[in-house]
Design an enzyme around this catalytic site. Structure first.
Site, PDB file in Angstrom:
ATOM      1  N   ASP A   1      -2.668  12.060  -1.818  1.00 21.16           N
ATOM      2  CA  ASP A   1      -2.888  13.592  -1.632  1.00 21.16           C
ATOM      3  C   ASP A   1      -3.213  13.939  -2.984  1.00 21.16           C
ATOM      4  OD1 ASP A   1      -2.056  13.756   1.230  1.00 21.16           O
ATOM      5  OD2 ASP A   1       0.000  13.463   0.678  1.00 21.16           O
TER       6      ASP A   1
ATOM      7  N   HIS B   1      -9.030   5.574   6.741  1.00 25.36           N
ATOM      8  CA  HIS B   1      -9.638   6.861   7.421  1.00 25.36           C
ATOM      9  C   HIS B   1     -10.093   7.967   6.476  1.00 25.36           C
ATOM     10  CE1 HIS B   1      -7.378   5.477  11.174  1.00 25.36           C
ATOM     11  NE2 HIS B   1      -8.170   5.977  11.627  1.00 25.36           N
TER      12      HIS B   1
ATOM     13  N   LYS C   1      -2.796  22.405  -6.718  1.00 26.24           N
ATOM     14  CA  LYS C   1      -2.496  23.306  -7.527  1.00 26.24           C
ATOM     15  C   LYS C   1      -1.605  22.781  -8.800  1.00 26.24           C
ATOM     16  CE  LYS C   1      -1.392  26.736  -4.274  1.00 26.24           C
ATOM     17  NZ  LYS C   1      -0.613  27.413  -3.376  1.00 26.24           N
TER      18      LYS C   1
ATOM     19  N   GLU D   1       0.892  -1.122  -0.029  1.00 19.97           N
ATOM     20  CA  GLU D   1      -0.084   0.085   0.060  1.00 19.97           C
ATOM     21  C   GLU D   1       0.821   1.134  -0.002  1.00 19.97           C
ATOM     22  OE1 GLU D   1      -2.630   0.947   3.468  1.00 19.97           O
ATOM     23  OE2 GLU D   1      -3.641   2.459   2.474  1.00 19.97           O
TER      24      GLU D   1
HETATM   25  C1  LIG Z   1      -4.669  11.490   2.023  1.00 21.06           C
HETATM   26  S1  LIG Z   1      -3.552  10.707   2.923  1.00 21.06           S
HETATM   27  C2  LIG Z   1      -4.417   9.036   2.629  1.00 21.06           C
HETATM   28  C3  LIG Z   1      -4.060   8.069   3.873  1.00 21.06           C
HETATM   29  C4  LIG Z   1      -4.804   6.553   3.552  1.00 21.06           C
HETATM   30  N1  LIG Z   1      -4.364   5.979   2.476  1.00 21.06           N
HETATM   31  C5  LIG Z   1      -6.372   6.701   3.811  1.00 21.06           C
HETATM   32  O1  LIG Z   1      -7.138   6.547   2.922  1.00 21.06           O
HETATM   33  O2  LIG Z   1      -6.693   7.170   4.993  1.00 21.06           O
HETATM   34  C6  LIG Z   1      -2.260  10.097   1.889  1.00 21.06           C
HETATM   35  C7  LIG Z   1      -1.240   9.527   2.498  1.00 21.06           C
HETATM   36  O3  LIG Z   1      -0.039   9.391   1.398  1.00 21.06           O
HETATM   37  C8  LIG Z   1       1.488   9.659   2.157  1.00 21.06           C
HETATM   38  N2  LIG Z   1       2.125   9.802   0.747  1.00 21.06           N
HETATM   39  C9  LIG Z   1       2.318  10.764   0.074  1.00 21.06           C
HETATM   40  N3  LIG Z   1       3.238  10.565  -0.832  1.00 21.06           N
HETATM   41  C10 LIG Z   1       3.872   9.564  -0.497  1.00 21.06           C
HETATM   42  C11 LIG Z   1       5.000   8.913  -0.927  1.00 21.06           C
HETATM   43  N4  LIG Z   1       5.855   9.150  -2.148  1.00 21.06           N
HETATM   44  N5  LIG Z   1       5.402   7.636  -0.377  1.00 21.06           N
HETATM   45  C12 LIG Z   1       4.614   7.231   0.724  1.00 21.06           C
HETATM   46  N6  LIG Z   1       3.517   7.854   1.315  1.00 21.06           N
HETATM   47  C13 LIG Z   1       3.261   9.013   0.572  1.00 21.06           C
HETATM   48  C14 LIG Z   1       0.974  10.869   2.861  1.00 21.06           C
HETATM   49  O4  LIG Z   1       1.919  11.212   3.707  1.00 21.06           O
HETATM   50  C15 LIG Z   1      -0.429  10.765   3.450  1.00 21.06           C
HETATM   51  O5  LIG Z   1      -0.267  10.046   4.566  1.00 21.06           O
END
Ligand SMILES: C[S@@+](CC[C@H](N)C(=O)[O-])C[C@H]1O[C@@H](n2cnc3c(N)ncnc32)[C@H](O)[C@@H]1O
Length: 226
Positions: free
Chosen positions: A119, A194, A123, A44
């Site tokens: 994320d 979440h 922008k 994941e």
């Molecule tokens: C919006 S959150 C969603 C978290 C989870 N998947 C959920 O649905 O609740 C996106 C997560 O991806 C992580 N993330 C972003 N870029 C990443 C990367 N290059 N490698 C690992 N994690 C990353 C962020 O820190 C964040 O915790």
């Protein structure tokens, strides 16, 4: 929308099985090198607080799971969740998933890749930071085993549409997008991640898709034949 804070796990909770930094990883990431067995491996990307990872690992003890999370405090939180539940078939990696996908995982070795609510980077000038991009799509297609799955959910329609279009052009070997239904919730607190919970609570629509590579060996045969 701001993210809710996470508490630091208690100092006496042993995270040594459940948490790895990139520096602590073996050079090549496989079920054998990480778990000492040959069970199927799923990854994941952006595992956040680790709800999906811990649930899936408990529901599928015959599969190994790796959650990669770039924010150390969330990776630690996930590891604490795994440690408390006594999960032995999942680990949280604290670090950036992109170089791991690029260099550290053997081709054709993953049973599934999961990306949930990445994320959005709203922008335009930040869009290249999105985790679903041309490079990651090529990597995911290369890393999936025959019959392997790529699950992608987001609440950002524009991200969803762009990703589906990009996959069709960049990795047609992933096949056609298969709409993925929301798994029926048995109660209000029954959600997979979440961010799924947040979307449900605020009645935000979620776009879900799955890709599945062909399960026969013709992908690799075709490559050899050309
Ligand atoms: C919006 S959150 C969603 C978290 C989870 N998947 C959920 O649905 O609740 C996106 C997560 O991806 C992580 N993330 C972003 N870029 C990443 C990367 N290059 N490698 C690992 N994690 C990353 C962020 O820190 C964040 O915790």
């Amino acid at each position: 929308m701001p993210r809710s804070p996470v508490k630091r796990p208690p100092a006496d909770l042993d995270l040594s099985r459940a948490l790895r930094t990139v520096e602590q990883l073996p050079e090549t990431l496989t079920s054998q090198s990480l778990f000492g067995n040959d069970h199927p491996l799923e990854i994941e990307i952006g595992s956040g607080k680790g709800l999906f990872l811990s649930r899936e690992a408990l529901e599928h003890p015959e599969t190994n799971f790796v959650g990669v999370e770039i924010m150390a405090k969330y990776a630690r939180h996930t590891a604490a969740r795994l440690a408390r539940a006594g999960v032995g078939n999942a680990i949280a990696i604290s670090g950036n998933a992109e170089p791991l996908l690029e260099k550290r995982i053997p081709a054709g070795s993953l049973q599934a890749v999961h990306i949930y609510f990445p994320d959005p980077w709203w922008k335009k000038r930040h869009r290249r930071r999105r985790v679903v991009n041309e490079t990651s799509i090529r990597n995911i297609a290369r890393l999936l085993a025959p019959g392997g799955r790529f699950h992608f959910w987001t609440d950002v329609l524009e991200y969803f549409e762009q990703a589906v279009e990009m996959i069709a052009v960049t990795a047609p070997e992933l096949g056609v997008p298969i709409p993925e239904e929301e798994i029926e919730a048995s109660h209000d607190l029954d959600y997979r991640t979440h961010f799924e919970r947040r979307s449900r609570k605020h009645q935000i629509p979620v776009y879900r898709v799955r890709y599945q590579t062909r399960s026969d060996a013709s992908r690799s045969c075709r490559r050899v034949a050309t």
